[in-house]
Design an enzyme around this catalytic site. Structure first.
Site, short mmCIF file in Angstrom:
data_model
loop_
_atom_site.label_atom_id
_atom_site.label_comp_id
_atom_site.label_asym_id
_atom_site.label_seq_id
_atom_site.Cartn_x
_atom_site.Cartn_y
_atom_site.Cartn_z
N ASP A 116 0.85 -1.19 0.00
CA ASP A 116 0.00 0.00 0.00
C ASP A 116 0.89 1.25 0.00
OD1 ASP A 116 1.03 0.04 2.55
OD2 ASP A 116 -0.80 -0.66 3.50
N HIS A 125 0.98 -9.13 -3.90
CA HIS A 125 -0.02 -8.16 -3.45
C HIS A 125 0.68 -6.81 -3.27
CE1 HIS A 125 -3.81 -6.98 -1.39
NE2 HIS A 125 -3.00 -6.16 -0.72
N ASP A 175 -0.26 -18.57 -4.45
CA ASP A 175 0.22 -17.37 -5.14
C ASP A 175 -0.97 -16.65 -5.77
OD1 ASP A 175 1.67 -15.42 -6.38
OD2 ASP A 175 2.57 -16.73 -7.89
N GLU A 204 1.85 -10.50 0.27
CA GLU A 204 2.24 -9.10 0.42
C GLU A 204 3.62 -9.00 1.06
OE1 GLU A 204 0.39 -4.82 1.86
OE2 GLU A 204 -0.37 -6.65 2.79
#
Length: 549
Positions: free
Chosen positions: A78, A455, A507, A516
Site C-alpha cells: 500500500d 499483493h 500465489d 504481500e
C-alpha cells in the site's frame, strides 16, 4: 586376526560451502533486496534509481499541515507511511551494515546499504520538527486500502499525524531514536558530520519518548488496526541500548540496568523478535557488553539480560525444554499467520549476530537440552533441521582427537558407540530462496520460480511510463487487481509473507497474508545475506576418527 589402530582423516574440502555458493548466490539475493527498498521509495526519486517502473510520488506529503514530509518509505503493498515499522526497518538495515561492514564492502554493496538507510533517516529527521514533536504517519490505512492505484496516481487523503507532549508515543519515538542512533554508527566511518546530526536527533527523541510516556496508537487511532503496539517499555530499552552503543555514555547503560526489571528487560523471556517486540534484540545487544567485559558494576543485571537472550536462542534451535519456536514440517520458523516471513528473517539475523558475539567471547550457549556451539547457532540461523534421512556408517569408535586446526562447521557428526550419523542441515536462508517443499523462492525475482501475483499496487499495474493515463481506485481493482496474469513489474527482492504453518502457499494477489511484502521482512536480509555470502567462502574442514578393526 590382529588388532590394528589407525587414524582416518576425512577431508571435506569446502564441499558444503562450494555447493551452497553454486546453488544459492547470496550476493545476488542481497542486491535484489536493495532493489526492493528502491521500489518502496516515496518522494522525488534519484536519477540513478534502478527500479525504472517507479516514478516520483507523494510530493505534497505534509503540505496540508505546513510541514515537509516528502520522502521515506511506503510500508508494504500500500502507500501509507507507517512510522513504527519504518523505524524498525531502518534500525535493522543499520544493524546489518554495522555487523557486516566488511562483507558488504567486499561485495561492493556499501553504497546501496547506506542509501537504503539514508532514505529513511533523512525522512525521520524532517519529521522531527521540534525536540518534542515527531510526525509519525502519512496517510491512513482505511482510505488507502479502498483504492488500488499506483503511487504516482494517488488520490487518497494524505493526512499527516504527529506525536507531541499532549499526544505521546513512546514506542514510536523510542524506535525512531534507536534507528537514528544505529544509523549514526553505520555512517560514522563515511560521513562523520551526518552521523553527529543523526545522534543529536536520536538523543532528543529518546528524551521525548521517556519523558512523555504513552502508546502511539492511543494518540494516532487510525494506526491501531494495522500496527497495534503491545507496549513501549521494550522500545525505550532498545533506544537506550543503541544510544549506549553509539555514544558509550554510561547514562544509557545505567538506564537499561536501572529499568531492567520494571520495563521487563530481565523479566520477559520471548520467542519472537519483531517491530513490536524488541526484547530479544535488547538482550542480545547487552549480552555483548557483558561478554566484552564492560559490565563493571552492572555485571549482575547484564547476566540476567544474557539469560533471557539464551532463552530466545535456545527456543529457536529447539533446545529449550519444550518451550520452542514452532517449526513447519519443512523446517521454517512459524510465529504468526500474517506475513510470517518477517519473524523468520528477523530471528535468523539475530541468531547469526549472537553466534558472532559468542564466538568472539569464546563462549558457548548452554540450553536446557544441551550445550550449543556458536557455529551451530549460526548454522541454525541459516538452517532449520528437516526430517532428513540419516546415513549410518558402521564404525567401532574408540576415541577421536583431531588437531586443533581442524573443526566442523556445516555438518553435525553424531557419534555413538557403534555408529556415526551424518546429519546435514537445510539452510534457513535457502528455504527462503527455494529449498523448501514448494521448491519456490519467496524472494521475488530470485531463482526460476517465485511468486508472480504479489499483493503490491505498483508491481501489479502497468508503469506510468508505459500507461500514461491515470488509473483510478475502482479501475485499478477491476482491471489490474483481479486479472489472472502475473504482475507486469517484477518487484525484485521483495520477501513475501510466505507459506502457512503446513508449508502451503497460494500465489494469489488477494491472498495478502502470504503474498504481500513488507519493509520489516526484508530489512534483516541485508545483514543475513551478507553474512552468508562471507561464510560460503569457508575453505574446508576435516574429521579425525580413530578406528579399531
Amino acid at each position: 586376526m590382529r588388532s590394528l589402530s589407525f587414524c582416518i582423516f576425512i577431508f571435506l574440502v569446502a564441499f558444503k560451502a562450494a555447493a551452497v555458493a553454486a546453488e544459492y548466490n547470496y550476493d545476488e539475493a542481497l542486491d535484489k533486496t536493495f532493489l526492493f527498498f528502491e521500489a518502496q521509495r516515496s518522494g522525488k526519486l534519484q536519477e540513478n534509481q534502478r527500479v525504472k517502473w517507479r516514478g516520483d510520488s507523494g510530493l505534497k506529503d505534509g503540505s496540508l499541515q505546513g510541514v515537509d514530509l516528502v520522502g521515506g518509505y511506503y510500508d508494504a503493498g500500500d502507500h501509507v507511511k507507517f512510522g513504527l515499522p519504518a523505524a524498525f526497518t531502518v534500525t535493522m538495515l543499520a544493524w546489518g551494515t554495522i555487523e557486516y561492514r566488511k562483507e558488504i564492502t567486499e561485495l561492493n554493496q556499501m553504497g546501496h546499504a547506506l542509501w537504503a538507510i539514508r532514505w529513511g533517516t533523512d525522512y525521520f529527521m524532517k519529521a522531527h520538527t521540534q525536540p518534542n514533536v515527531l510526525w509519525a504517519q502519512v496517510g491512513d490505512g482505511d482510505s488507502d486500502h479502498y483504492c488500488w492505484e499506483r503511487a504516482e496516481d494517488m488520490t487518497t487523503p494524505r493526512e499527516a499525524f504527529k506525536l507531541d507532549q499532549y499526544h505521546p508515543g513512546s514506542d514510536l519515538a523510542g524506535e525512531t531514536a534507536a534507528a537514528l542512533a544505529a544509523s549514526a554508527i553505520a555512517f560514522k566511518p563515511y560521513n562523520s558530520s551526518y552521523s553527529e546530526l543523526l545522534l543529536l536527533h536520536a538523543k532528543q527523541l529518546f528524551s521525548f519518548a521517556d519523558r512523555f510516556r504513552g502508546l502511539y496508537d492511543d494518540s494516532i487511532k487510525c494506526a491501531k488496526q494495522f500496527y497495534t503496539s503491545s507496549g513501549y517499555s521494550d522500545d525505550l530499552l532498545w533506544a537506550a541500548t543503541w544510544l549506549y552503543r553509539a555514544t558509550n555514555e554510561e547514562y544509557y547503560l545505567k538506564y537499561v540496568v536501572d529499568n531492567a526489571e520494571y520495563m521487563g528487560g530481565t523479566g520477559w523471556a520471548v520467542k519472537e523478535f519483531s517491530w513490536d517486540n524488541k526484547y530479544a534484540g535488547v538482550q542480545i545487544l547487552l549480552s555483548k557488553v557483558l561478554m566484552k567485559g564492560r559490565g563493571g558494576a552492572y555485571t549482575a543485571t547484564l547476566k540476567q539480560y544474557k539469560a533471557k537472550a539464551d532463552y530466545f536462542a535456545c527456543a529457536c534451535v529447539q533446545k529449550n525444554a519444550g518451550y520452542n519456536v514452532h517449526l513447519t514440517p519443512g523446517g521454517l520458523m512459524y510465529v504468526r499467520e500474517w506475513n510470517n516471513m518477517q519473524y523468520a528473517s528477523a530471528a535468523a539475523f539475530l541468531l547469526a549476530v549472537y553466534s558472532d558475539y559468542l564466538s568472539a567471547a569464546n563462549a558457548k550457549l548452554n540450553c536446557p537440552d544441551g550445550q550449543i556451539q556458536p557455529q551451530q547457532l549460526f548454522d541454525f540461523a541459516k538452517s532449520q533441521v528437516h526430517k532428513h534421512k540419516q546415513h549410518f556408517f558402521r564404525f567401532n569408535l574408540v576415541t577421536c582427537q583431531c588437531p586443533n586446526s581442524f573443526h566442523t562447521s556445516n555438518i553435525f557428526f553424531l557419534f555413538t558407540e557403534k555408529y556415526v550419523s551424518f546429519l546435514p542441515l537445510m539452510p534457513q536462508a535457502d528455504y527462503i530462496l527455494g529449498k523448501n517443499p514448494n521448491s519456490m523462492s519467496y524472494l521475488v525475482g530470485y531463482g526460476p520460480k517465485y511468486p508472480v501475483h504479489v499483493h503490491h499496487r505498483g508491481s501489479s499495474m502497468a508503469s506510468v511510463y508505459n500507461l500514461h493515463s491515470p488509473v483510478g481506485c475502482v479501475q485499478g481493482f477491476e482491471t489490474w487487481y483481479r486479472r489472472n496474469e502475473g504482475n507486469p513489474n517484477v518487484l525484485h527482492g521483495a520477501l513475501v509473507g510466505g507459506p502457512d504453518q503446513n508449508d502451503k502457499f497460494i500465489d494469489d494477489r488477494s491472498n495478502y497474508e502470504q503474498t504481500e511484502p513488507t519493509l520489516t521482512a526484508c530489512a534483516p536480509l541485508v545483514g543475513l545475506f551478507s553474512k552468508l555470502q562471507g561464510s560460503s567462502k569457508t575453505s574446508g574442514m576435516a574429521v579425525c576418527l580413530l578406528v579399531r578393526t
